[in-house]
Design an enzyme around this catalytic site. Structure first.
Site, PDB file in Angstrom:
ATOM      1  CD  GLU A 197       3.303  10.392  -3.238  1.00  0.00           C
ATOM      2  OE1 GLU A 197       4.279   9.635  -3.344  1.00  0.00           O
ATOM      3  OE2 GLU A 197       2.140   9.991  -3.334  1.00  0.00           O
ATOM      4  CE  LYS A 235      -1.211   9.982  -4.880  1.00  0.00           C
ATOM      5  NZ  LYS A 235      -0.808   9.090  -3.790  1.00  0.00           N
ATOM      6  CB  CYS A 261      17.817  -1.112  -9.883  1.00  0.00           C
ATOM      7  SG  CYS A 261      18.761  -0.568  -8.477  1.00  0.00           S
ATOM      8  NE  ARG A 307      12.119  -1.071 -11.652  1.00  0.00           N
ATOM      9  CZ  ARG A 307      11.335  -2.056 -11.200  1.00  0.00           C
ATOM     10  NH1 ARG A 307      10.161  -2.262 -11.770  1.00  0.00           N
ATOM     11  NH2 ARG A 307      11.692  -2.821 -10.195  1.00  0.00           N
ATOM     12  CE  LYS A 338       3.993   3.615  -9.526  1.00  0.00           C
ATOM     13  NZ  LYS A 338       2.904   4.460  -8.957  1.00  0.00           N
ATOM     14  CG  ASN A 345      16.904  -4.107  -8.227  1.00  0.00           C
ATOM     15  OD1 ASN A 345      17.166  -3.352  -7.287  1.00  0.00           O
ATOM     16  ND2 ASN A 345      15.678  -4.338  -8.646  1.00  0.00           N
ATOM     17  N   GLY A 346      19.122  -4.714  -5.721  1.00  0.00           N
ATOM     18  CA  GLY A 346      18.930  -5.317  -4.394  1.00  0.00           C
ATOM     19  C   GLY A 346      20.118  -4.999  -3.491  1.00  0.00           C
ATOM     20  CD  GLU A 392      -3.644   8.586  -1.900  1.00  0.00           C
ATOM     21  OE1 GLU A 392      -2.844   8.065  -1.105  1.00  0.00           O
ATOM     22  OE2 GLU A 392      -3.388   8.724  -3.107  1.00  0.00           O
ATOM     23  CD1 TRP A 415      16.604   5.861  -6.348  1.00  0.00           C
ATOM     24  CD2 TRP A 415      16.706   4.506  -4.585  1.00  0.00           C
ATOM     25  NE1 TRP A 415      16.069   6.531  -5.275  1.00  0.00           N
ATOM     26  CE2 TRP A 415      16.115   5.739  -4.188  1.00  0.00           C
ATOM     27  CE3 TRP A 415      16.869   3.516  -3.632  1.00  0.00           C
ATOM     28  CZ2 TRP A 415      15.691   5.979  -2.883  1.00  0.00           C
ATOM     29  CZ3 TRP A 415      16.447   3.758  -2.332  1.00  0.00           C
ATOM     30  CH2 TRP A 415      15.880   4.981  -1.967  1.00  0.00           C
ATOM     31  CG  HIS A 421      -9.849  13.940  20.993  1.00  0.00           C
ATOM     32  ND1 HIS A 421     -10.353  13.817  22.273  1.00  0.00           N
ATOM     33  CD2 HIS A 421     -10.846  13.560  20.152  1.00  0.00           C
ATOM     34  CE1 HIS A 421     -11.594  13.358  22.205  1.00  0.00           C
ATOM     35  NE2 HIS A 421     -11.921  13.196  20.947  1.00  0.00           N
TER      36      HIS A 421
HETATM   37  C1  AGP Z   1       2.076   6.472  -3.331  1.00  0.00           C
HETATM   38  O1  AGP Z   1       1.752   7.676  -4.011  1.00  0.00           O
HETATM   39  C2  AGP Z   1       3.535   6.355  -3.014  1.00  0.00           C
HETATM   40  N1  AGP Z   1       4.318   6.443  -4.198  1.00  0.00           N
HETATM   41  C3  AGP Z   1       3.882   5.188  -2.119  1.00  0.00           C
HETATM   42  O2  AGP Z   1       3.290   5.450  -0.865  1.00  0.00           O
HETATM   43  C4  AGP Z   1       3.407   3.786  -2.573  1.00  0.00           C
HETATM   44  O3  AGP Z   1       2.009   3.709  -2.481  1.00  0.00           O
HETATM   45  C5  AGP Z   1       4.014   2.748  -1.615  1.00  0.00           C
HETATM   46  O4  AGP Z   1       5.418   2.832  -1.722  1.00  0.00           O
HETATM   47  C6  AGP Z   1       3.559   1.314  -1.901  1.00  0.00           C
HETATM   48  O5  AGP Z   1       3.968   0.958  -3.199  1.00  0.00           O
HETATM   49  P1  AGP Z   1       3.342  -0.404  -3.824  1.00  0.00           P
HETATM   50  O6  AGP Z   1       1.860  -0.169  -3.937  1.00  0.00           O
HETATM   51  O7  AGP Z   1       4.020  -0.577  -5.143  1.00  0.00           O
HETATM   52  O8  AGP Z   1       3.652  -1.521  -2.866  1.00  0.00           O
END
Ligand code: AGP
Length: 616
Positions: free
Chosen positions: A492, A489, A2, A27, A611, A102-103, A485, A76, A508
């Site tokens: 997501e 990418k 949020c 966010r 985010k 928020n929360g 990583e 959210w 394996h």
């Molecule tokens: C990364 O591309 C993602 N958006 C997600 O995995 C992110 O890295 C993860 O949620 C951790 O977020 P933070 O670094 O703000 O704690």
């Protein structure tokens, strides 16, 4: 998740609220709303499901009386779907009070029953409306918004940031936080509240932290903070080190494209101020007295997603340079397995946002168990740094795109700086070797700039592969987290199945996945390594090529061994093995972004994602 904005001052509050919410859009949210007290003391609210544009279109068509006191929110959905009724603000005291949240209020059920028994009815399915009604009732009893909020927050369990305004108190916004973000923006004759500094950085870069279980009352010319017991609290101020333009796209096609282009700068800025006479000297580690650094017998890294992969890269380096065992744990798994931590365990959290609830709760667990905690974070004044013994900020600047890129390379840089200093303190790195590593690290930004120049070829590849349904990533040693990583990418951003493997794991099981046309990215270790991993990975390439895979190798300039076996080679500059991840990840960031763009997807705000995941 949020976004939260509060304002009191001499400006029209609607512009401040909507502008702040726009800068918090990254966010992730699914509804938006505002509440304003007009000069006649009338409280007006407007809220809609959907993106901010739905709200602003409505405000344009049916203006809301403006004023100089207001709160704004992007939600959210947690309790109750993204509907107009569930959007914030929620009302109390017969519509004279507005509240945003928020929360998650974990005991909202019993509180809702209490309100129903007192005759209240509800217009939403949310826990937030329960808080609004409670504060409204408390206002009726106290006649003061600060006292009303103070009464209620002591009855709530869970995580919350609350802001409230009341028609009878124009010029006052009251906020409170527990396990959820809230910072204060300090202006001249005006003050701001926000879930992060992006909410108000267009108006002021002077900010103030609010600690756990604290409540703030802002007026145009005053800021008063008390703890939940009502006792006044002193808070530290800080200068936001980026401006509003940095949070805008600056002409780039997406925030992600802008942020990838900033990866060299993110590394360079994270190093600045932390090298003295060629050796690493991180001033913020003074929060962990040097005596403690030399007694550390174990490091546990806790993080989520991309941040966890940065931790995995750091693990290899810290174990090599400081000869201390390093475990990397997914934060959401860590807390629930009751890990064994000791007084000489250092728990290092890595978080770009500093608000990831999974990571925050793991940090709190670690502290409760007596471990020292170090936060590596990219957001000043965020909750996780405030809950840690010390913080090493990455200086990547605001990362707006949901997919993390420049923060990743900055996190690795911070882990490397820490690992070198730890090696210096423990005597496992002599000065000459430490200085050599520092020089290597300082050379990375220029090398990153070289890698960025390969973007056009990667864009062509991505367009050619727009219909790909599955991509695999192989890496070894520090290249393994890079493979993870790269896969994340693609998941997501392009919403396709992608998986990263340790190259040694291929035989394996995963090699069964290889069939003609299967696309595989391979991060190839330097041929100058001393542990023959290069030869092993080249063999892996031959094995999967023999089974029809299409191999895209990311390999060091001049590495001729891969040429006969790969369908495509993306070159990265020469670097010592430990520094390769910082370079090899950039083509994978570009590829993920370009494949998403080729598929016409939203690169900056991928579906279902936020985010900062501020709920567990
Ligand atoms: C990364 O591309 C993602 N958006 C997600 O995995 C992110 O890295 C993860 O949620 C951790 O977020 P933070 O670094 O703000 O704690």
């Amino acid at each position: 998740m949020c976004g939260i904005v509060g304002y009191v001052g001499n400006r029209g509050s609607l512009d401040v609220l909507v502008g702040g919410l726009k800068r918090l859009e990254y966010r992730g949210y699914d509804s938006a709303g505002v509440a304003v007290i007009d000069p006649e003391g009338r409280l007006g609210t407007r809220k809609h499901a959907g993106k901010l544009g739905v709200l602003t279109d409505d405000l344009g068509a049916t203006p809301l009386a403006d004023g100089h006191t207001g709160i704004g929110h992007t939600r959210w959905a947690t309790h109750g779907g993204p509907t107009d009724e569930n959007a914030h603000p929620h009302l109390g005291d017969d519509g004279r009070l507005a509240l945003i949240h928020n929360g998650i209020i974990e005991n909202f059920g019993e509180l809702k029953d209490e309100l129903a028994a007192a005759g209240h009815t509800f217009s939403s399915e949310t826990d937030s409306e329960v808080a609004a009604l409670l504060v409204g009732d408390a206002y009726r009893a106290t006649g003061d918004l600060t006292q009303a909020m103070l009464q209620v927050v002591n009855r709530l369990e869970g995580a919350f940031t609350l802001l409230a305004v009341h028609a009878e108190q124009p010029g006052v916004v009251v906020g409170a936080r527990r396990n959820s973000p809230l910072v204060i923006g300090l202006g001249e004759g005006e003050n701001f509240l926000g879930s992060d500094v992006a909410a108000f950085v267009a108006y002021t870069r002077r900010a103030m932290e609010i600690g756990q279980d604290q409540l703030v009352t802002i007026r145009p010319d005053s800021v008063e903070i008390v703890d939940f017991g009502g006792a006044p609290v002193d808070a530290s101020t800080f200068e936001v080190d980026w401006d509003a333009s940095a949070a805008e796209k600056g002409g780039w096609s997406s925030f992600m494209a802008k942020e990838i282009s900033e990866e060299p700068e993110a590394v360079a800025k994270t190093i600045i101020g932390r090298v003295d006479d060629g050796l690493v000297r991180i001033p913020e580690l003074d929060g962990l007295d040097e005596g403690f650094l030399s007694t550390i017998d174990r490091v546990v890294v806790i993080a989520c997603g991309t941040a966890a992969y940065a931790g995995m890269v750091g693990k290899y380096a810290i174990e090599q340079w400081a000869r201390v065992p390093v475990d990397v744990e997914l934060a959401h798994e860590f807390r629930y397995r009751e890990p064994v931590l000791g007084p000489n365990t250092l728990v290092v959290s890595i978080s770009q946002s500093g608000e990831t609830m999974d990571t925050l709760m793991a940090v709190k667990y670690a502290r409760k168990e007596g471990a020292k905690t170090l936060s590596i974070c990219n957001t000043q004044g965020a909750t996780i740094p405030r809950e840690s013994d010390a913080v090493v900020y990455t200086h990547a600047g605001p990362e707006v795109a949901v997919a993390s890129t420049k923060a990743f390379v900055a996190q690795i840089t911070a882990m490397y700086l820490f690992g070198i200093q730890l090696g210096q303190v423990r005597g496992t790195l002599d000065d000459a070797r430490a200085r050599e590593l520092v020089r290597e690290l300082q050379a990375v930004p220029d090398k990153l700039a070289t890698v960025l120049a390969t973007g056009d070829r990667i864009r062509e590849l991505a367009r050619w592969m727009a219909d790909t349904q599955s991509v695999l990533f192989l890496g070894r040693h520090v290249g393994y987290p890079v493979a993870l990583e790269g896969a994340l990418k693609l998941k997501e951003l392009a919403y396709i199945h992608a998986e990263g493997f340790a190259a040694g794991e291929l035989k394996h099981g995963p090699i069964a996945l290889i069939e003609p046309g299967q696309v595989v990215f391979v991060i190839v270790p330097s041929p100058r390594d001393t542990n023959s991993l290069h030869a092993k990975v080249v063999s892996n390439i031959q094995e999967i090529r023999a089974r029809g895979a299409r191999v895209i190798a990311i390999a060091e300039a001049g590495d001729a061994a891969v040429l006969p076996h790969a369908d495509e080679v993306i070159r990265i500059p020469l670097a010592s093995p430990f520094f390769e991840p910082l370079l090899a990840v950039v083509p994978l960031h570009i590829f993920g972004m370009e494949l998403a763009a080729a598929k016409g997807l939203d690169v900056d705000q991928p579906r279902n994602l936020a985010k900062s995941v501020t709920v567990e």
